[in-house]
Structure formats: C-alpha cells, structure tokens
Write an enzyme that holds these catalytic residues in place. Sequence first.
Site, PDB file in Angstrom:
ATOM      1  N   GLY B  53       0.821  -1.199   0.000  1.00 19.26           N
ATOM      2  CA  GLY B  53       0.000   0.000   0.000  1.00 19.26           C
ATOM      3  C   GLY B  53       0.857   1.251   0.000  1.00 19.26           C
ATOM      4  N   SER B  54       0.369   2.329  -0.617  1.00 16.07           N
ATOM      5  CA  SER B  54       1.070   3.605  -0.550  1.00 16.07           C
ATOM      6  C   SER B  54       0.802   4.260   0.806  1.00 16.07           C
ATOM      7  CB  SER B  54       0.618   4.512  -1.704  1.00 16.07           C
ATOM      8  OG  SER B  54       1.025   3.950  -2.935  1.00 16.07           O
ATOM      9  N   GLY B  55       1.450   5.390   1.036  1.00 18.69           N
ATOM     10  CA  GLY B  55       1.306   6.081   2.310  1.00 18.69           C
ATOM     11  C   GLY B  55       2.469   5.822   3.251  1.00 18.69           C
ATOM     12  N   HIS B  56       3.423   4.978   2.804  1.00 20.88           N
ATOM     13  CA  HIS B  56       4.608   4.676   3.618  1.00 20.88           C
ATOM     14  C   HIS B  56       5.868   5.281   2.998  1.00 20.88           C
ATOM     15  CE1 HIS B  56       2.033   1.854   5.658  1.00 20.88           C
ATOM     16  NE2 HIS B  56       1.863   1.130   4.562  1.00 20.88           N
ATOM     17  N   LYS B 104       5.889  -7.495   2.865  1.00 20.84           N
ATOM     18  CA  LYS B 104       5.556  -7.295   4.270  1.00 20.84           C
ATOM     19  C   LYS B 104       4.381  -8.211   4.648  1.00 20.84           C
ATOM     20  CE  LYS B 104       4.817  -2.760   4.074  1.00 20.84           C
ATOM     21  NZ  LYS B 104       4.870  -2.645   2.600  1.00 20.84           N
ATOM     22  N   ASP B 109      -1.250  -8.286   0.985  1.00 13.08           N
ATOM     23  CA  ASP B 109       0.023  -8.291   0.262  1.00 13.08           C
ATOM     24  C   ASP B 109       0.492  -9.720  -0.008  1.00 13.08           C
ATOM     25  OD1 ASP B 109       0.085  -5.535   0.300  1.00 13.08           O
ATOM     26  OD2 ASP B 109       1.554  -5.374   1.908  1.00 13.08           O
ATOM     27  N   HIS B 215      -0.123   1.220   9.747  1.00 14.99           N
ATOM     28  CA  HIS B 215      -1.383   1.740   9.204  1.00 14.99           C
ATOM     29  C   HIS B 215      -2.248   2.304  10.321  1.00 14.99           C
ATOM     30  CE1 HIS B 215      -0.009  -1.792   6.883  1.00 14.99           C
ATOM     31  NE2 HIS B 215      -0.196  -0.991   5.860  1.00 14.99           N
TER      32      HIS B 215
END
Lengths: 329, 329
Positions: B53-56, B104, B109, B215
């Site tokens: 996921g993006s945001g990291h 991860k 994922d 998250h």
Amino acid sequence: MKKLVDSPDTVLAQSLDGFCAAHADLVVADADRRFVRRRTPTPGKVALISGGGSGHEPLHAGFVGHGMLDAACPGQVFTSPTPDQMVEAVRAVDTGAGCLFIVKNYEGDVMNFSMAADLCDAGIATVITDDDVAVERSTWSTGRRGVAGTLVVEKLVGAAAERGADLDTLAALGRRVNAATRSMGVALTSCTVPAAGSPTFTLADDEMEMGVGIHGEPGRRRVPLVGATAIADEMLTAIVDDLTAPVGTEVLLFVNGFGGTPLMELYVMVDAARRILAARGLKVVRHLTGAYVTSLEMAGCSLTVTALDAELAALWDAPVHTPALRWGR
Amino acid sequence: MKKLVDSPDTVLAQSLDGFCAAHADLVVADADRRFVRRRTPTPGKVALISGGGSGHEPLHAGFVGHGMLDAACPGQVFTSPTPDQMVEAVRAVDTGAGCLFIVKNYEGDVMNFSMAADLCDAGIATVITDDDVAVERSTWSTGRRGVAGTLVVEKLVGAAAERGADLDTLAALGRRVNAATRSMGVALTSCTVPAAGSPTFTLADDEMEMGVGIHGEPGRRRVPLVGATAIADEMLTAIVDDLTAPVGTEVLLFVNGFGGTPLMELYVMVDAARRILAARGLKVVRHLTGAYVTSLEMAGCSLTVTALDAELAALWDAPVHTPALRWGR
C-alpha cells in the site's frame, strides 16, 4: 505537548548527542556543543560556517561535511546562536584561508554573526540569505527572510570552496546564488516550541497561512485551504514574478517539507509545480524534494526556485557527503 | 482534512508522476503506473521486487535503484497492489535470473504477491518480513507484521544481488536478515487516509499507542505519554528480549520517523536508544535515522535493531543509489 522528548531543557543537547553519534564518521561537536564541525578539516580550504536557531533540522548541522559546510552553530529552538559559538567554530575550522559565514536574514542571527566576525582575527566574509518573497519585512527580520534557499547557497558555495575558490570569490558566488533564488512557504498547521509547550499560532481546520515563515511567523494572508495545484500556483506566481528570469531559463526546483507533511504530498507539489513552471516557460532541470529546512512538526511546505547557468548546475551536481545530503562520487 | 492534494482520487497518480519526474535519472514508471522500475536494468542479475500500500513513502519506490530494488508496485493508500501489477513488473525487470519478491506480512500483500508468483513464468522466490514484535497477530496480519525492518532486508539483499548472488542464495539471505531484525513503533497522533478524510483512530492529548502498526493498527496498549527515554526503553526491552542476541553483538540501530515527527526528536531517540542498548550489552555500529517507512503524517517513530555479522555489515556498507537512500562509491 506531544513530543518525543525527556525535557524541553535537554532536548537540544540530547538531539545533538544522538546526531553526532549517528554520524560519527562525518561530524563531531565540541565538548560544550557550541558547534558541530567536520571530523576531518581540509587544509588551505576556505571554511564555511552557518548556524541559527534549532528546530529546522537537518539545517544546518545536517549539511556539515564534504561539499557543504565546515561547521554549524546551533542555537536553542528558534533562537539565534551566541557570538561565542561562532568564534569557537572559527577557531576550530579556520585553516588560514579565512571563513565564510552564511547567515539567514533574521535580526538576531545577523547581529550575532556580525559580532562574532568582529571578535575574530581570521579573515571573515558574510553572505546573508533573503530568498523568501512572501513578505518584505517580518517579525524577526528587516527585509526579506532567509529560508530554504539557504540550503542552495550552502550547497553551491560549498562545492566551489571544495574546488579551492578564495574567500572573496565564494562571498560573491554566495550573493549571486542568493540573488538567483526565490522561495515561498505555506503552513497547514502550527508548530510547538518545546520550551513554550503550546502552538506558536493557531489555524482553523479549513485554514492555511500563505507565505508563512519558518518559525511560524505570519505570511501574506490567512485563507481557506485550497487544492495543491492552486497553492503551488499562488506561490510560484509570486516567485516567478519576482525572479524575472527569461523564458527558457533552466531552474532547480526544491520542494521542501516543513516537518509534518508526508513525502507523498511533497511529490504532489512537485508534479503541480512542474506543470506551472512549464507554463511560465521555465525548464526544471534539477530537483530536490524532502524535509530539509523544517519548522519542527509544522505541516506545509515551501517551494524554492533557483535560476541555473552551466556553472551553478555543475556546482549543484558536484559531490556532497553530509548527514542529510549525499550524492556524487 | 489538511493535506496538500488536489483530490483523494488523483493523489497517488500525481505523487507518482512527481516522484518519477524528480528522479528521472534513476527510475521510470510504466504508462499505467502499475510499477516503478530502475531506468537501467542489469542483465543477469536477480531482480528484487517489492510493493504494498502507498502512504509509507519513501518505502518502496524510493528504494528502487542500484543496490536495492529493481521494481516497486504501489497500491492505493494502505491498500495492497493487485497481482497484475507484480506480473507486469516481473515482465519488465526479469532478465532471466529470476525475481525475488520482498513482501511485508499483511494478508492482502501476501495473497496478491502469491497470486502474481503463480501467474509468472519466471522463477520467483518470496521473502516475507515480519519484524514487528509489538503483537503476535493483528487486524491485517496472521502472525507478526512487517514494518521498518523491511528496509533493512531490501538493502542487504539488494547489495548481495548486485554482487551476483543467485535466487536461492538471496531468498535465504532475506530470511536470515528478517530473522536477525526486530522493530516496534509508537504513535503520538493518528493519520488520515486521503480517501477516508478523517483520522484512522483517535488519541487523547496525553495518550500514545505503544506498539502501533504502520497503518495505525492497534498495538499493545494505549497509555499516557511519557518521556523519550522511557518510550525507548519499553520498545527496546521488547525488541532485545525477543532478539536474544549474545552480549557484545554488533547491531544496526534504525530510528524511523512515521512522517509527522521532527528529525530533532528522532535524534533524541537515537541518543536514548544508544544508552539503553549499551546497558543491555549491544554495540551500535551502524545507524540509520529518518522518515523512511512512514504512516502518512502520523507523529511517532519505530525502532529497529538488526544483529550484524561481518557479512551483513559489509552488505549494509555497500553502495546504494536510490531516490531515498544513497551512499558509497
């Protein structure tokens, strides 16, 4: 106050100790933490010294190393370092070729660096940075404020110093880079100085401070939050109108986070800024994106544009090896 | 929602476009933005592919380049990438030596990378990272979560891949690095997913979430905020007790900001962590400090400790040249 600190009284000392331990291959502080200097000085090179209030990390200590600064003097958070700090830094890093002070245009910084220069026997020249187009004078400055463009001055002058340029040449180059550089910032939230314990200013949930300074000083106007492209457009219009660079000019675009804004949003600003600059006839040929000149945990960013020529582009590309900025061979 | 975005629907695309433009010398995305890959592939080298996921950010696309990843597949914010993204990435970067997926440990994922592996003709091996000691299972994971230690796996395996190691060797190395790595995080504030528009969770003004996931998933306990040293002590006690490394072991200390915490505070944590690890008989010989595995604008940090031996230390020191991590020659 939600911060990872033990006490406001010890935050600077602990942070500097952690910084110097983490980057012990590159930097060392003196016993009283008055300055951070390169571990290995370069004999015969003009020494570059900067400094200012803390809270803007990695500026300035993060830029001590090959290709940038020789020493940085950290004041308390948002407070100028005292003249003795710069005097001791000069003693530690001057190898006979003189020292160049790079100073952001705030009254305290300018006064204290000037007093230090008077106290030194070494040859000292000073470059004052004042790249912020937001306001013509501010709470803490006579004339424009020095903000993120200071990094660009430190990088380009640092590269020239590494190549052996003399003090007068470096001072002239620093003024030329400052004159080719414009910045403007926007705040989405405030920040909290540890010793104060409460936010420096307040913004409503739908407000932003357009033209904010890096200590949370007021900017041009407080207005409702708009989209990234509209924000970038207002900032770049002010920057480009003031820079008056000919159409076709090649530029460095530096999108700088203030400390509380995710990288994802900074790259949204990069995308917006590139489109806007292209429409204005400017060609982005170099980029820097990240939180380099911060205001503690403030959310928001600044945009900096430097008009490049072949000499300045080559100095930008020159190797740099510091805790916060590294590239080249 | 106070963010530098035009719209939640376009934030990922605009951010990727800005990222690829800013680092065009190193990376390129495919036309549909399914993956970001190195601009110049290395024939005969095993290709390393990660994603999530993006945001990291800068994880994972910021680690694409020499010495780390060959490609990264960005999902929407906090959402797994779809199998077709990894399938297309394999097609683009496999040069015949096979591909290693670094994933991860989150259910989405793991499932989607596994489906992609089944769909590929290329030889695929997978390393799952699960370095987070905070909880034994979580909202989104069966077993421990993969967090900041993933960067360490990507760096060390990336260096070995650059030296020509084969797929089986790299998969074994990745598992060994993961097994030598432990992390734990703390949140001082929540974060806001752009498409949601409101904070993922809430914390009172005097509260922290000890053991938080990247998250914003719940950790071990929600407790009153304490000082930096006490926070570091709780996290490192959990990490060191679980790592069970012999006294005298040399370690990497990675202090990772979650996106909204100033560098000054991260270095306070470095200072605290060094004192605590020394008291536990562990010797910090390598450091990484900064916001590398983030949770949007969350305030807080994670600590990661990797037990090093001579091989792993040399792989850490090996040259890396990516948008977010650069050193060496």
